[in-house]
Design a protein around this motif. Structure first.
Motif, PDB file in Angstrom:
ATOM      1  N   LEU A  82      35.653  32.905  27.128  1.00 10.41           N
ATOM      2  CA  LEU A  82      34.825  34.023  26.689  1.00 10.41           C
ATOM      3  C   LEU A  82      35.620  35.129  26.020  1.00 10.41           C
ATOM      4  N   SER A  83      36.889  35.282  26.363  1.00  9.22           N
ATOM      5  CA  SER A  83      37.687  36.328  25.720  1.00  9.22           C
ATOM      6  C   SER A  83      37.866  36.065  24.226  1.00  9.22           C
ATOM      7  N   LYS A  84      37.624  34.847  23.781  1.00  9.09           N
ATOM      8  CA  LYS A  84      37.780  34.481  22.370  1.00  9.09           C
ATOM      9  C   LYS A  84      36.443  34.429  21.631  1.00  9.09           C
ATOM     10  N   ILE A  85      35.393  34.834  22.300  1.00  8.20           N
ATOM     11  CA  ILE A  85      34.060  34.784  21.703  1.00  8.20           C
ATOM     12  C   ILE A  85      33.549  36.200  21.494  1.00  8.20           C
ATOM     13  N   GLU A  86      32.998  36.463  20.317  1.00 11.38           N
ATOM     14  CA  GLU A  86      32.435  37.770  20.026  1.00 11.38           C
ATOM     15  C   GLU A  86      30.962  37.815  20.418  1.00 11.38           C
ATOM     16  N   GLY A  87      30.450  39.013  20.580  1.00 10.27           N
ATOM     17  CA  GLY A  87      29.034  39.182  20.815  1.00 10.27           C
ATOM     18  C   GLY A  87      28.661  39.145  22.282  1.00 10.27           C
ATOM     19  N   ARG A  88      27.396  38.913  22.548  1.00  8.08           N
ATOM     20  CA  ARG A  88      26.870  38.913  23.915  1.00  8.08           C
ATOM     21  C   ARG A  88      27.227  37.595  24.593  1.00  8.08           C
ATOM     22  N   LYS A  89      27.659  37.683  25.854  1.00  8.87           N
ATOM     23  CA  LYS A  89      28.145  36.479  26.529  1.00  8.87           C
ATOM     24  C   LYS A  89      27.952  36.590  28.030  1.00  8.87           C
ATOM     25  N   ALA A  90      27.855  35.425  28.663  1.00  4.97           N
ATOM     26  CA  ALA A  90      27.573  35.407  30.098  1.00  4.97           C
ATOM     27  C   ALA A  90      28.064  34.109  30.710  1.00  4.97           C
ATOM     28  N   ILE A  91      28.271  34.168  32.028  1.00  7.96           N
ATOM     29  CA  ILE A  91      28.554  32.976  32.836  1.00  7.96           C
ATOM     30  C   ILE A  91      27.409  32.795  33.815  1.00  7.96           C
ATOM     31  N   VAL A  92      26.842  31.592  33.832  1.00  8.87           N
ATOM     32  CA  VAL A  92      25.890  31.222  34.873  1.00  8.87           C
ATOM     33  C   VAL A  92      26.643  30.312  35.828  1.00  8.87           C
ATOM     34  N   LEU A  93      26.882  30.806  37.029  1.00  9.88           N
ATOM     35  CA  LEU A  93      27.783  30.167  37.990  1.00  9.88           C
ATOM     36  C   LEU A  93      26.988  29.562  39.132  1.00  9.88           C
ATOM     37  N   PHE A  94      27.057  28.253  39.269  1.00 13.27           N
ATOM     38  CA  PHE A  94      26.297  27.514  40.270  1.00 13.27           C
ATOM     39  C   PHE A  94      27.249  27.089  41.385  1.00 13.27           C
ATOM     40  N   THR A  95      27.194  27.774  42.573  1.00  9.40           N
ATOM     41  CA  THR A  95      28.180  27.508  43.625  1.00  9.40           C
ATOM     42  C   THR A  95      27.760  28.139  44.949  1.00  9.40           C
ATOM     43  N   ASP A  96      28.441  27.750  46.021  1.00  7.41           N
ATOM     44  CA  ASP A  96      28.255  28.423  47.313  1.00  7.41           C
ATOM     45  C   ASP A  96      29.302  29.503  47.542  1.00  7.41           C
ATOM     46  N   GLY A  97      30.236  29.666  46.600  1.00 10.04           N
ATOM     47  CA  GLY A  97      31.205  30.748  46.673  1.00 10.04           C
ATOM     48  C   GLY A  97      32.467  30.447  47.458  1.00 10.04           C
ATOM     49  N   VAL A  98      32.514  29.299  48.157  1.00  8.65           N
ATOM     50  CA  VAL A  98      33.671  28.977  48.991  1.00  8.65           C
ATOM     51  C   VAL A  98      34.751  28.316  48.143  1.00  8.65           C
ATOM     52  N   ASP A  99      35.954  28.841  48.213  1.00  9.12           N
ATOM     53  CA  ASP A  99      37.099  28.309  47.469  1.00  9.12           C
ATOM     54  C   ASP A  99      38.087  27.683  48.439  1.00  9.12           C
ATOM     55  N   THR A 100      38.621  26.499  48.074  1.00 15.64           N
ATOM     56  CA  THR A 100      39.584  25.829  48.957  1.00 15.64           C
ATOM     57  C   THR A 100      40.878  25.438  48.265  1.00 15.64           C
ATOM     58  N   THR A 101      40.914  25.366  46.915  1.00 13.47           N
ATOM     59  CA  THR A 101      42.100  24.791  46.260  1.00 13.47           C
ATOM     60  C   THR A 101      42.619  25.599  45.079  1.00 13.47           C
ATOM     61  N   SER A 102      42.212  26.846  44.907  1.00 12.46           N
ATOM     62  CA  SER A 102      42.626  27.620  43.732  1.00 12.46           C
ATOM     63  C   SER A 102      44.046  28.145  43.842  1.00 12.46           C
ATOM     64  N   ARG A 103      44.650  28.345  42.688  1.00 20.61           N
ATOM     65  CA  ARG A 103      45.910  29.067  42.599  1.00 20.61           C
ATOM     66  C   ARG A 103      45.675  30.563  42.388  1.00 20.61           C
ATOM     67  N   ASN A 104      44.551  30.909  41.768  1.00 18.32           N
ATOM     68  CA  ASN A 104      44.203  32.313  41.572  1.00 18.32           C
ATOM     69  C   ASN A 104      43.610  32.887  42.857  1.00 18.32           C
ATOM     70  N   ARG A 105      43.410  34.209  42.861  1.00 17.96           N
ATOM     71  CA  ARG A 105      42.960  34.896  44.064  1.00 17.96           C
ATOM     72  C   ARG A 105      41.631  35.597  43.850  1.00 17.96           C
ATOM     73  N   TYR A 106      40.948  35.846  44.943  1.00 22.76           N
ATOM     74  CA  TYR A 106      39.671  36.563  44.944  1.00 22.76           C
ATOM     75  C   TYR A 106      39.773  37.855  44.151  1.00 22.76           C
ATOM     76  N   GLU A 107      40.632  38.772  44.602  1.00 25.12           N
ATOM     77  CA  GLU A 107      40.684  40.106  44.014  1.00 25.12           C
ATOM     78  C   GLU A 107      41.116  40.067  42.554  1.00 25.12           C
ATOM     79  N   GLN A 108      42.023  39.161  42.227  1.00 33.57           N
ATOM     80  CA  GLN A 108      42.480  39.044  40.850  1.00 33.57           C
ATOM     81  C   GLN A 108      41.332  38.693  39.924  1.00 33.57           C
ATOM     82  N   THR A 109      40.510  37.723  40.323  1.00 29.70           N
ATOM     83  CA  THR A 109      39.442  37.268  39.435  1.00 29.70           C
ATOM     84  C   THR A 109      38.277  38.259  39.392  1.00 29.70           C
ATOM     85  N   VAL A 110      38.012  38.983  40.477  1.00 31.77           N
ATOM     86  CA  VAL A 110      36.998  40.029  40.424  1.00 31.77           C
ATOM     87  C   VAL A 110      37.448  41.134  39.460  1.00 31.77           C
ATOM     88  N   SER A 111      38.737  41.465  39.490  1.00 30.38           N
ATOM     89  CA  SER A 111      39.260  42.469  38.559  1.00 30.38           C
ATOM     90  C   SER A 111      39.149  41.983  37.116  1.00 30.38           C
TER      91      SER A 111
END
Length: 400
Positions: A225-254
């Motif tokens: 999305l950072s490379k796309i101009e104009g109006r943009k959105a993510i539709v995220l289908f999940t239960d919110g539980v993370d088990t295998t990421s390298r990134n972190r909660y607070e980092q991605t919310v920021s």
């Protein structure tokens, strides 16, 4: 006695006249200032989100990648597969701040037909000049980000159909990218408005092991999305539980807060599911058979609470909202349709701040509509210097 009363009244009248001629008047009763009026008498304001004052590690110590980055339990790193290139593109940075805005009446019905003159924007309490105004005729770019971890495996065909229904509710000029994630992230189609390609990509989504939710959000925001101009959105289908990421909660919310993208999570609770339905309004959201509640990472009540809070934070900082299929009449398909309708009806307002601020400074935003008794949803802040703004500035049409 009568003569005494007349004389006394005459004396008082003379005294009052003298005092008046000398300038000693009784001060009039003060009138309330204009700002003391109820805001619903003339206009409606967006409401600020509750501040996130506590770190995730304070609320849920030791889980959710809130502290140090942890490696997946099996020792494998999260991988990403794409069908396109990630070449750098030339970007021009401006100071334009764009705010997607949804306007409803008190019954939850969308308000359409508003003009630029109906809106005002305030930054840190100071009114700003509107430099950009877009309405529903502007195309949208949407990432359909589908969690294909084992908890979603029970009714995958129903998930496919609901996602297709969502695409059918978009405008023909809107583009969609389909990305699935379990432990790995797979781009099933790059952004396109070719409906057949989108349908085929949705049907390719199949479940796998692990859940790299934070990595998927990071990838969608930074690599797409950072490379796309104009109006943009993510539709995220999940239960919110993370088990295998390298990134972190607070980092991605920021990252979400620093982006100019909306995030609409479709949240399903897989913790208290049952074999006869639940979670997705008919989709089995139960704990994986054979796990007996002891499968390790991703199974505790704390982690599920963290997952729900994560989705709420993503929506809050971007101006989106969380949809819960089990609380939506019509279930999953109705939740997807609700998001499509909101995207069609949003306004996009942009301004160049009068005070640029310092890098890293948080600026508070308030949107006002000059009509009473409306509910307005918009992001309430941004971080100075966090994101290169690339939306072209179209001069706003000011009324003559």
């Amino acid at each position: 006695m009568k003569h005494i009363l007349i004389a006394l009244l005459f004396f008082l009248a003379i005294t009052g006249s003298v005092l008046g001629q000398s300038g000693r008047k009784i001060a009039p009763k003060p009138t309330p200032p204009p700002e003391a009026k109820q805001e619903t008498d003339e206009y409606s304001d967006s409401k600020p989100q509750a501040p996130r004052t506590m770190r995730v590690t304070d609320r849920f110590p030791g889980i959710g990648n809130g502290g140090t980055i942890k490696s997946p339990a099996n020792g494998n790193k999260t991988s990403t597969t794409t069908t396109g290139s990630d070449d750098d593109v030339l970007r021009v940075e401006t100071n334009l701040i764009t705010i997607p805005v949804s306007v409803f009446d008190r019954n939850g019905l969308y308000i359409s037909g508003l003009l630029q003159k109906d809106f005002k924007i305030f930054e840190d309490g100071i009114e700003q000049d509107v430099a950009y105004f877009g309405t529903i005729d502007k195309p949208f770019s949407v990432i359909l980000l589908i969690d294909t971890s084992p908890s979603t495996a029970y009714k995958m065909e129903q998930i496919h159909q609901a996602a297709i229904d969502f695409v059918n509710n978009l405008e023909p000029q809107d583009s969609v990218s389909v990305i699935e994630f379990a432990q790995s992230i797979h781009v099933l189609t790059e952004a396109t408005n070719d409906r057949q390609k989108i349908y085929e990509a949705i049907k390719k989504a199949r479940f796998g092991g692990g859940t790299s939710l934070y990595d998927a959000v990071d990838f969608s925001l930074r690599k797409r999305l950072s490379k796309i101009e104009g109006r943009k959105a993510i539709v995220l289908f999940t239960d919110g539980v993370d088990t295998t990421s390298r990134n972190r909660y607070e980092q991605t919310v920021s990252e979400a807060e620093e982006s100019d993208s909306l995030i609409f999570p479709i949240y399903f609770n897989t913790f208290f599911g049952s074999s006869d339905g639940g979670g997705l309004g008919g989709i089995n959201g139960g704990i994986i058979p054979g796990s007996n509640g002891n499968r390790g990472s991703g199974d505790s009540a704390e982690e599920y609470a963290l997952g729900k809070r994560y989705l709420e934070d993503l929506a809050a900082v971007t101006g989106g909202r969380v949809f819960r299929p089990e609380s939506t009449p019509g279930g999953l398909s109705a939740a997807f349709e609700g998001i499509a309708e909101e995207l069609r009806r949003q306004y996009s307002i942009g301004y160049i701040p009068k005070d640029e601020g310092k890098p890293g400074q948080r600026k508070r935003i308030k949107v006002r509509v000059d009509r009473p008794n409306l509910a307005i949803r918009a992001r309430d802040s941004y971080i100075v210097g966090a994101t290169a703004k690339t939306q072209p500035v179209e001069p706003a049409k000011h009324p003559k």
